[in-house]
Design a protein around this motif. Structure first.
Motif, PDB file in Angstrom:
ATOM      1  N   ARG A 118       0.825  -1.211   0.000  1.00 36.37           N
ATOM      2  CA  ARG A 118       0.000   0.000   0.000  1.00 36.37           C
ATOM      3  C   ARG A 118       0.855   1.255   0.000  1.00 36.37           C
ATOM      4  O   ARG A 118       0.458   2.299  -0.530  1.00 36.37           O
ATOM      5  CB  ARG A 118      -0.907   0.004   1.227  1.00 36.37           C
ATOM      6  N   LEU A 119       2.053   1.168   0.593  1.00 34.09           N
ATOM      7  CA  LEU A 119       2.945   2.329   0.675  1.00 34.09           C
ATOM      8  C   LEU A 119       3.703   2.596  -0.616  1.00 34.09           C
ATOM      9  O   LEU A 119       4.211   3.705  -0.827  1.00 34.09           O
ATOM     10  CB  LEU A 119       3.969   2.124   1.797  1.00 34.09           C
ATOM     11  N   GLU A 120       3.828   1.591  -1.463  1.00 33.12           N
ATOM     12  CA  GLU A 120       4.753   1.682  -2.593  1.00 33.12           C
ATOM     13  C   GLU A 120       4.439   2.847  -3.524  1.00 33.12           C
ATOM     14  O   GLU A 120       5.349   3.532  -4.006  1.00 33.12           O
ATOM     15  CB  GLU A 120       4.761   0.370  -3.375  1.00 33.12           C
ATOM     16  N   ASP A 122       3.097   5.740  -2.778  1.00 31.02           N
ATOM     17  CA  ASP A 122       3.546   6.983  -2.150  1.00 31.02           C
ATOM     18  C   ASP A 122       5.064   7.107  -2.201  1.00 31.02           C
ATOM     19  O   ASP A 122       5.601   8.200  -2.436  1.00 31.02           O
ATOM     20  CB  ASP A 122       3.064   7.034  -0.698  1.00 31.02           C
ATOM     21  N   ILE A 123       5.765   6.000  -1.989  1.00 25.03           N
ATOM     22  CA  ILE A 123       7.229   6.022  -2.042  1.00 25.03           C
ATOM     23  C   ILE A 123       7.695   6.432  -3.438  1.00 25.03           C
ATOM     24  O   ILE A 123       8.603   7.251  -3.594  1.00 25.03           O
ATOM     25  CB  ILE A 123       7.808   4.644  -1.647  1.00 25.03           C
ATOM     26  N   VAL A 154       8.517   8.982   4.531  1.00 29.64           N
ATOM     27  CA  VAL A 154       7.749   7.730   4.554  1.00 29.64           C
ATOM     28  C   VAL A 154       7.368   7.352   5.979  1.00 29.64           C
ATOM     29  O   VAL A 154       6.218   6.988   6.241  1.00 29.64           O
ATOM     30  CB  VAL A 154       8.546   6.599   3.877  1.00 29.64           C
ATOM     31  N   THR A 157       4.649   9.599   7.160  1.00 36.22           N
ATOM     32  CA  THR A 157       3.370   9.218   6.549  1.00 36.22           C
ATOM     33  C   THR A 157       2.777   8.012   7.263  1.00 36.22           C
ATOM     34  O   THR A 157       1.578   7.977   7.567  1.00 36.22           O
ATOM     35  CB  THR A 157       3.574   8.892   5.059  1.00 36.22           C
ATOM     36  N   MET A 158       3.606   7.012   7.543  1.00 38.05           N
ATOM     37  CA  MET A 158       3.124   5.827   8.242  1.00 38.05           C
ATOM     38  C   MET A 158       2.590   6.180   9.623  1.00 38.05           C
ATOM     39  O   MET A 158       1.584   5.607  10.078  1.00 38.05           O
ATOM     40  CB  MET A 158       4.244   4.796   8.365  1.00 38.05           C
ATOM     41  N   ASP A 235      -3.337   5.003  10.557  1.00 44.23           N
ATOM     42  CA  ASP A 235      -1.910   5.306  10.675  1.00 44.23           C
ATOM     43  C   ASP A 235      -1.355   4.633  11.919  1.00 44.23           C
ATOM     44  O   ASP A 235      -2.089   4.072  12.745  1.00 44.23           O
ATOM     45  CB  ASP A 235      -1.648   6.816  10.691  1.00 44.23           C
ATOM     46  N   LEU A 382      10.975  -2.648   4.315  1.00 48.00           N
ATOM     47  CA  LEU A 382      10.694  -1.249   3.991  1.00 48.00           C
ATOM     48  C   LEU A 382      11.973  -0.530   3.584  1.00 48.00           C
ATOM     49  O   LEU A 382      11.982   0.223   2.597  1.00 48.00           O
ATOM     50  CB  LEU A 382      10.061  -0.548   5.193  1.00 48.00           C
ATOM     51  N   GLU A 386      12.531   1.265  -0.061  1.00 50.94           N
ATOM     52  CA  GLU A 386      12.821   2.692  -0.211  1.00 50.94           C
ATOM     53  C   GLU A 386      14.129   2.906  -0.971  1.00 50.94           C
ATOM     54  O   GLU A 386      14.187   3.725  -1.907  1.00 50.94           O
ATOM     55  CB  GLU A 386      12.918   3.354   1.163  1.00 50.94           C
TER      56      GLU A 386
END
Length: 425
Positions: A118-120, A122-123, A154, A157-158, A235, A382, A386
């Protein structure tokens, strides 16, 4: 000599190849070398020292035997931390057994493959913006403008912190990570080179600096935590303040120390990896050319080899919980052991030509994220993601980027950090 003693800060001011040579000599010795403290540093008893665990197999063995070699009372500092600082720094990595498992269970969901997927997006978006700036500026300071920006953004954001908090998180995180560096501790470099650590007379001002940084971060999570108690979001701070582990909520202190752990661990390894990658690819043009010929296909090996060669986390401490032995060396209850990942990652018994930077190295069983066992780094995937995304974006769109001049290295016996590094296209 202090410059050959890994318990003395003068040793960590030496160039990488000189430190590697000292560790190579230590690996050739039988058993575990005992390193006495050469100074009376704050928080240490008069008779103290540590067992240097320098071989890959011995680091793995100590990491696996978490019952005999515990992280408590403190895994991240050679010296014992006084009670008034523990309120900020007594985090999950310095816990063992059920207490560690309870806290790790809370965070494990946040670093699951599903959450990382899900983060990818945004990264990738943030990496694109960073490289846009690199292409516009064409030269500048690499750590603050590139390497630090992505991991800090990142992890914020998390946690659910907006972009206005990035500078505060980075500034106070740097103070806590860089507590041995003159820029952050206020102690002259000459004193540190002579004595090996801050002295008793520095105790009050150094503690004040660290406590202030810790308090600022605690204040931020307390304020945000109160908001999330009223209005939960998707979050990590909401996860922490609403966590129910075996019928218990985390205490405010546990929330604060986990927050600081996430801020530091969630940014420092990635920042150092990206910074060292630029320097290593500049210093090894043949590896750079090989990588540029197929960035998507070879970037994974380049990231792994950077982590191995640079060892962003230099060592972690363990403390013997009972009498025992490791590598044929008797260990007494209460003895300190330093697991030197930086040495294990250059062990010639495991790695062919270990001092060579080789992005095609395979297999590459480095211990850059710790060894196997209950304390293996939760954020390893992670950090890899990144570094891979940012370096791919950077080398694809700005393939001529290079390090200019020597890096301004962090003086530390814990992290192989880079404070500043000039770059140019």
């Amino acid at each position: 000599m202090s410059s050959e003693d890994p318990g003395h800060l003068a040793f960590w001011a030496r160039p990488d190849d000189e430190r590697a040579a000292v560790f190579a000599a230590l690996r050739r010795r039988d058993g575990l070398p005992w390193v006495p403290f050469t100074n009376r540093a704050p928080f240490t008893p008069s008779r103290d020292g540590f067992h240097a665990v320098v071989r890959h197999a011995d680091v793995v063995a100590a990491t696996r035997d978490a019952r005999l070699f515990g992280n408590a009372p403190n895994a991240a500092s050679l010296y014992d931390i006084p009670p008034w600082l523990l309120r900020y720094l007594d985090s999950m990595i310095s816990k063992d057994g059920p207490e560690h498992a309870r806290l790790r269970k809370v965070l494990a969901r946040a670093f699951s493959p599903r959450m990382l997927a899900r983060l990818e997006s945004d990264i990738r978006t943030r990496a694109t913006r960073i490289v846009d700036d690199v292409l516009t500026e064409r030269s500048g300071e690499f750590v603050s403008r590139v390497a630090q920006r992505l991991p800090v953004a990142v992890i914020c954001t998390m946690l659910g912190l907006d972009d206005t908090h990035h500078d505060l998180v980075a500034r106070h995180g740097n103070t806590l990570v860089g507590s041995n560096d003159p820029e952050h501790n206020g102690v002259s470099r000459a004193y540190l080179m002579r004595h090996g650590a801050p002295g008793v007379r520095h105790l009050l001002p150094l503690s004040a600096r660290l406590a202030f940084a810790g308090e600022q971060l605690h204040r931020l999570v307390r304020r945000t935590g109160r908001e999330r108690l009223r209005e939960p979001r998707d979050d990590l701070i909401s996860t922490l303040v609403h966590a129910d582990v075996d019928g218990e909520r985390l205490t405010p202190r546990e929330v604060g120390t986990l927050f600081i752990l996430l801020v530091l661990a969630g940014s420092e390894t990635t920042r150092a990896t990206i910074s060292h990658a630029l320097r290593l690819l500049t210093d090894h043009p043949e590896q750079r050319e090989h990588l540029l010929a197929d960035v998507p296909g070879r970037i994974g090996g380049a990231v792994e080899e950077t982590v191995r060669h640079a060892s962003p986390v230099l060592q972690f401490r363990r403390t013997a919980t009972a009498d025992g032995e490791l590598a044929g060396t008797p260990v007494r209850a209460g003895d300190k052991l330093l697991l030197f990942y930086t040495s294990a990652n250059r062990d010639e018994a495991v790695f062919t030509d270990p001092d060579r930077f080789d992005i095609t190295r395979s297999p590459n069983p480095h211990l850059g994220f710790g060894g196997p066992g209950p304390h293996y780094c939760l954020g390893a995937a992670l950090a890899r993601t990144e570094a891979t995304i940012l370096l791919t974006e950077l080398l694809t769109r700005a393939p001529t980027i290079r390090a200019v001049g020597e890096p301004d290295r962090l003086l530390s016996d814990f992290v192989n950090g880079v404070k500043r590094q000039a770059y140019a296209l």
